[in-house]
Design a protein around this motif. Structure first.
Motif, PDB file in Angstrom:
ATOM      1  N   SER A  86       0.754  -1.143   0.082  1.00 57.32           N
ATOM      2  CA  SER A  86       0.009   0.024   0.088  1.00 57.32           C
ATOM      3  C   SER A  86       0.904   1.206   0.075  1.00 57.32           C
ATOM      4  O   SER A  86       0.434   2.121  -0.594  1.00 57.32           O
ATOM      5  CB  SER A  86      -0.793  -0.143   1.215  1.00 57.32           C
ATOM      6  OG  SER A  86      -0.170   0.011   2.378  1.00 57.32           O
ATOM      7  N   HIS A  87       1.893   1.234   0.728  1.00 60.68           N
ATOM      8  CA  HIS A  87       2.847   2.451   0.704  1.00 60.68           C
ATOM      9  C   HIS A  87       3.472   2.529  -0.662  1.00 60.68           C
ATOM     10  O   HIS A  87       3.582   3.905  -1.274  1.00 60.68           O
ATOM     11  CB  HIS A  87       4.037   2.144   1.803  1.00 60.68           C
ATOM     12  CG  HIS A  87       4.881   3.351   1.824  1.00 60.68           C
ATOM     13  ND1 HIS A  87       4.729   4.607   2.160  1.00 60.68           N
ATOM     14  CD2 HIS A  87       6.016   3.444   1.595  1.00 60.68           C
ATOM     15  CE1 HIS A  87       5.731   5.432   2.230  1.00 60.68           C
ATOM     16  NE2 HIS A  87       6.794   4.917   1.891  1.00 60.68           N
ATOM     17  N   ILE A  88       3.990   1.555  -1.361  1.00 61.40           N
ATOM     18  CA  ILE A  88       4.543   1.758  -2.573  1.00 61.40           C
ATOM     19  C   ILE A  88       3.421   2.117  -3.441  1.00 61.40           C
ATOM     20  O   ILE A  88       3.801   2.965  -4.359  1.00 61.40           O
ATOM     21  CB  ILE A  88       4.950   0.421  -2.985  1.00 61.40           C
ATOM     22  CG1 ILE A  88       6.220  -0.046  -2.295  1.00 61.40           C
ATOM     23  CG2 ILE A  88       5.238   0.257  -4.568  1.00 61.40           C
ATOM     24  CD1 ILE A  88       6.511  -1.521  -2.588  1.00 61.40           C
ATOM     25  N   ASN A  89       1.998   1.561  -3.495  1.00 61.29           N
ATOM     26  CA  ASN A  89       1.218   2.294  -4.449  1.00 61.29           C
ATOM     27  C   ASN A  89       0.828   3.751  -4.237  1.00 61.29           C
ATOM     28  O   ASN A  89       0.517   4.273  -5.178  1.00 61.29           O
ATOM     29  CB  ASN A  89      -0.297   1.454  -4.263  1.00 61.29           C
ATOM     30  CG  ASN A  89       0.020   0.138  -4.623  1.00 61.29           C
ATOM     31  OD1 ASN A  89       0.765  -0.153  -5.522  1.00 61.29           O
ATOM     32  ND2 ASN A  89      -0.919  -0.748  -4.152  1.00 61.29           N
ATOM     33  N   LYS A  90       0.935   4.173  -2.938  1.00 61.42           N
ATOM     34  CA  LYS A  90       0.715   5.522  -2.834  1.00 61.42           C
ATOM     35  C   LYS A  90       1.883   6.483  -3.239  1.00 61.42           C
ATOM     36  O   LYS A  90       1.603   7.592  -3.850  1.00 61.42           O
ATOM     37  CB  LYS A  90       0.665   5.799  -1.178  1.00 61.42           C
ATOM     38  CG  LYS A  90      -0.411   5.548  -0.453  1.00 61.42           C
ATOM     39  CD  LYS A  90      -0.513   5.655   0.969  1.00 61.42           C
ATOM     40  CE  LYS A  90      -1.554   4.973   1.750  1.00 61.42           C
ATOM     41  NZ  LYS A  90      -1.509   5.262   3.133  1.00 61.42           N
ATOM     42  N   THR A  91       3.101   5.915  -2.989  1.00 60.34           N
ATOM     43  CA  THR A  91       4.082   6.633  -3.502  1.00 60.34           C
ATOM     44  C   THR A  91       4.404   6.733  -5.106  1.00 60.34           C
ATOM     45  O   THR A  91       5.091   7.590  -5.689  1.00 60.34           O
ATOM     46  CB  THR A  91       5.480   6.522  -2.976  1.00 60.34           C
ATOM     47  OG1 THR A  91       5.811   4.919  -3.161  1.00 60.34           O
ATOM     48  CG2 THR A  91       5.672   6.579  -1.284  1.00 60.34           C
ATOM     49  N   ALA A  92       3.891   5.665  -5.566  1.00 66.19           N
ATOM     50  CA  ALA A  92       4.074   5.556  -7.191  1.00 66.19           C
ATOM     51  C   ALA A  92       2.959   6.294  -7.926  1.00 66.19           C
ATOM     52  O   ALA A  92       2.861   6.326  -9.159  1.00 66.19           O
ATOM     53  CB  ALA A  92       4.046   3.983  -7.459  1.00 66.19           C
ATOM     54  N   SER A  95       2.115  12.663  -9.365  1.00 64.67           N
ATOM     55  CA  SER A  95       1.701  13.674  -8.732  1.00 64.67           C
ATOM     56  C   SER A  95       1.153  14.694  -9.460  1.00 64.67           C
ATOM     57  O   SER A  95       1.481  14.759 -10.725  1.00 64.67           O
ATOM     58  CB  SER A  95       3.076  14.372  -8.227  1.00 64.67           C
ATOM     59  OG  SER A  95       4.044  14.813  -8.984  1.00 64.67           O
TER      60      SER A  95
END
Length: 118
Positions: A86-92, A95
């Protein structure tokens, strides 16, 4: 729970496969080798058992690995993925234009008056 069981079974199968490979003689003797060259009192078909056991364990390792992979893919699609995923999906996530920073004003900020000059 089921994934943990499959992982334990996979580790057991890997250890057993290593044992089966290590006890085999490269010349085909395996456990049937003794001090004498004849197999009068020894087991005649030990090499065949070891070879078949090696292939069976190899097949079990493949099946367990595929089952673990299938179960892990099913768990991530149902939304129960790990925190790392989930963290990888948020940062990927892309922007917005400008990187999400506040817009800068067009006029430059006024410079503070220099009070040290006479």
């Amino acid at each position: 729970m089921a994934t943990t069981l499959l992982i334990v079974l996979l580790v057991i199968a890997c250890v057993a496969l290593a044992f089966f490979i290590l006890i085999q003689n490269p010349k085909g003797g395996g456990l049937a080798t003794g001090g004498a060259s004849s197999n009068m009192f020894g087991v005649q078909r030990t090499g065949d058992v070891l070879e078949k056991g090696t292939w069976v364990l190899l097949a079990l390792i493949v099946v367990f690995s595929l089952a673990i992979t299938a179960m892990s893919k099913n768990s991530t699609t149902t939304g129960t993925g790990s925190k790392i995923d989930s963290h990888i999906n948020k940062t990927a996530a892309p922007s917005p234009i400008g990187g999400g920073l506040p817009a800068k004003s067009a006029a430059p900020a006024a410079a503070p008056a220099d009070s040290t000059k006479k």
